[in-house]
Design a protein around this motif. Structure first.
Motif, PDB file in Angstrom:
ATOM      1  N   GLY A   1       4.126  -0.391  -1.850  1.00 26.68           N
ATOM      2  CA  GLY A   1       3.653  -0.051  -3.183  1.00 26.68           C
ATOM      3  C   GLY A   1       2.194  -0.330  -3.434  1.00 26.68           C
ATOM      4  O   GLY A   1       1.698  -0.085  -4.537  1.00 26.68           O
ATOM      5  N   SER A   2       1.467  -0.849  -2.438  1.00 24.89           N
ATOM      6  CA  SER A   2       0.061  -1.181  -2.665  1.00 24.89           C
ATOM      7  C   SER A   2      -0.821   0.058  -2.746  1.00 24.89           C
ATOM      8  O   SER A   2      -1.822   0.070  -3.463  1.00 24.89           O
ATOM      9  CB  SER A   2      -0.441  -2.107  -1.555  1.00 24.89           C
ATOM     10  OG  SER A   2      -0.346  -1.467  -0.292  1.00 24.89           O
TER      11      SER A   2
ATOM     12  N   LEU B   1       9.205 -13.320   1.613  1.00 26.03           N
ATOM     13  CA  LEU B   1       9.323 -12.136   2.455  1.00 26.03           C
ATOM     14  C   LEU B   1       8.136 -12.030   3.405  1.00 26.03           C
ATOM     15  O   LEU B   1       7.030 -12.497   3.089  1.00 26.03           O
ATOM     16  CB  LEU B   1       9.408 -10.876   1.593  1.00 26.03           C
ATOM     17  CG  LEU B   1      10.750 -10.619   0.895  1.00 26.03           C
ATOM     18  CD1 LEU B   1      10.653  -9.398  -0.008  1.00 26.03           C
ATOM     19  CD2 LEU B   1      11.872 -10.438   1.914  1.00 26.03           C
ATOM     20  N   PRO B   2       8.323 -11.424   4.576  1.00 29.60           N
ATOM     21  CA  PRO B   2       7.215 -11.273   5.530  1.00 29.60           C
ATOM     22  C   PRO B   2       6.016 -10.567   4.905  1.00 29.60           C
ATOM     23  O   PRO B   2       6.154  -9.792   3.948  1.00 29.60           O
ATOM     24  CB  PRO B   2       7.834 -10.423   6.648  1.00 29.60           C
ATOM     25  CG  PRO B   2       9.303 -10.691   6.559  1.00 29.60           C
ATOM     26  CD  PRO B   2       9.595 -10.894   5.095  1.00 29.60           C
ATOM     27  N   GLN B   3       4.860 -10.806   5.470  1.00 29.81           N
ATOM     28  CA  GLN B   3       3.620 -10.305   4.899  1.00 29.81           C
ATOM     29  C   GLN B   3       3.594  -8.786   4.781  1.00 29.81           C
ATOM     30  O   GLN B   3       3.022  -8.243   3.837  1.00 29.81           O
ATOM     31  CB  GLN B   3       2.436 -10.781   5.756  1.00 29.81           C
ATOM     32  CG  GLN B   3       1.066 -10.450   5.171  1.00 29.81           C
ATOM     33  CD  GLN B   3       0.809 -11.179   3.862  1.00 29.81           C
ATOM     34  OE1 GLN B   3       1.287 -12.293   3.673  1.00 29.81           O
ATOM     35  NE2 GLN B   3       0.067 -10.549   2.964  1.00 29.81           N
ATOM     36  N   TRP B   4       4.233  -8.096   5.727  1.00 36.65           N
ATOM     37  CA  TRP B   4       4.157  -6.638   5.686  1.00 36.65           C
ATOM     38  C   TRP B   4       4.869  -6.067   4.464  1.00 36.65           C
ATOM     39  O   TRP B   4       4.565  -4.957   4.029  1.00 36.65           O
ATOM     40  CB  TRP B   4       4.717  -6.028   6.967  1.00 36.65           C
ATOM     41  CG  TRP B   4       6.183  -6.214   7.199  1.00 36.65           C
ATOM     42  CD1 TRP B   4       6.781  -7.225   7.875  1.00 36.65           C
ATOM     43  CD2 TRP B   4       7.236  -5.351   6.751  1.00 36.65           C
ATOM     44  NE1 TRP B   4       8.148  -7.062   7.883  1.00 36.65           N
ATOM     45  CE2 TRP B   4       8.454  -5.916   7.209  1.00 36.65           C
ATOM     46  CE3 TRP B   4       7.277  -4.163   6.032  1.00 36.65           C
ATOM     47  CZ2 TRP B   4       9.687  -5.332   6.946  1.00 36.65           C
ATOM     48  CZ3 TRP B   4       8.506  -3.575   5.772  1.00 36.65           C
ATOM     49  CH2 TRP B   4       9.690  -4.156   6.223  1.00 36.65           C
TER      50      TRP B   4
END
Length: 350
Positions: free
Chosen positions: A234-235, A226-229
């Motif tokens: 949830g971080s 999945l893309p980095q964004w």
């Protein structure tokens, strides 16, 4: 060891306790007033609101209903002829057992000195599940013809040995993937096939024997591809637990208002909105505040094995070398369960 259990307790219990109190002392009285026109017989019912809180305080669900509400006003109540407010909580006790199991494996040095034992446990659980399906009457179950060994735990209540093995299997898959992360291939063809296999088993049966391993690999593949964004989801704000503990309550309330007559899309959409609203409040008012206490802990005895610097607290341990060319599958265990993702949220609060 103490630090690990303290963090797990902070992540699980405050949100659960507030959910039980809100359900029993806010939602249920309102439901009673709507269904019965008042609170007569509500507080002194044999399965009343205070009994509900007391019975379910330690994650095990020993009382699903409150004062007989929802028995005749929801499809679930009519089908089961019972009062149920938060049926989703049934799995929480099994999750806690899995946390204890992971701690035991770390404390005994299995993760660092005998990681093949995890593979043996995973294989044994998978063989057990296959044997269950071979003995069942159909591809979709029931498990072992519907029979299961059960036992009672203090404060928790009755648990099924079958469900312990079935649900532990997914935890073990995640643990094995983390321990052998340098040998897990991240292949796009396998990722797509795992998604197809998952969908087929959900529709036609065989979920536990084929769908579960496919689901496990799909999560790992998505975590990498999945893309980095997406990694930021949830971080800082983790609403997953709140959605889990409030979602069923929201669905039952909406069902009692016969929202299902508007169609599945409307019912599902409103359920998601209500669950997310509750999860938002739960995270910001309860869970996030509780996690601020994570640096304080009771005076637990310390032992030779410090889980905080082993596989259960990887974020604070010095990272070890990774083989060249190995994809960095950060938070592999997060893809397999909520434990590691919750740990990430805790770190953001420090």
């Amino acid at each position: 060891m103490g630090r690990y259990f303290w963090h797990r307790a902070l992540r699980i219990f405050p949100g659960l306790w507030v959910c039980l109190i809100v359900t029993a002392l806010v939602v249920a009285p309102l439901v009673s007033m709507r269904e019965r026109g008042g609170l007569a017989g509500f507080w002194d019912h044999p399965a009343g609101p205070f009994d509900y809180i007391r019975a379910n305080w330690w994650t095990g669900v020993r009382q699903y209903g409150i004062s007989g509400l929802f028995e005749t006003t929801t499809p679930w109540g009519v089908k089961t002829k019972s009062s149920v407010f938060d049926g989703a909580l049934w799995s929480l006790a099994y999750e806690m057992l899995c946390y204890i199991g992971v701690a035991a494996l770390a404390f005994t040095g299995v993760f660092s000195h005998a990681r093949r034992f995890v593979l043996v446990l995973t294989l044994w659980a998978y063989v057990y599940i296959w044997n269950d399906y071979l003995q069942s009457s159909g591809w979709s179950g029931p498990l072992s013809g519907g029979s299961s060994t059960t036992f009672d735990l203090p404060l928790v209540g009755e648990l099924s040995a079958h469900y312990i093995i079935y649900l532990s299997f997914l935890f073990l898959l995640g643990t094995a993937a983390e321990l052998y992360r340098e040998r897990v291939p991240i292949n796009d063809v396998l990722g797509i096939l795992s998604a197809v296999a998952l969908g087929i088993t959900l529709l036609f049966g065989g979920f536990f024997v084929v769908g579960l391993p496919a689901y496990a690999y799909l999560l790992l593949w998505l975590a990498v591809r999945l893309p980095q964004w997406f990694h930021r989801v949830g971080s800082k704000n983790d609403y997953s637990y709140g959605i889990y503990i409030y979602g069923f309550v929201a669905q039952q309330v909406l069902a009692s208002y016969h929202v299902g007559r508007w169609g599945f899309a409307a019912y599902a959409g409103l359920s998601v909105v209500c669950a997310f609203a509750c999860a938002f409040l739960s995270w910001h008012l309860v869970e996030k505040q509780a996690l601020k206490l994570k640096h304080w802990q009771p005076a637990f005895p310390t032992g030779k094995h410090n889980i905080g610097r082993d596989h259960l607290g990887r974020g604070e341990a010095e990272p070890g070398p990774r083989p060249q060319g190995t994809p960095v599958m950060a938070s592999t265990a997060a893809a397999m369960g909520r434990a590691e993702r919750r740990e990430t949220s805790e770190k953001e609060l420090s």
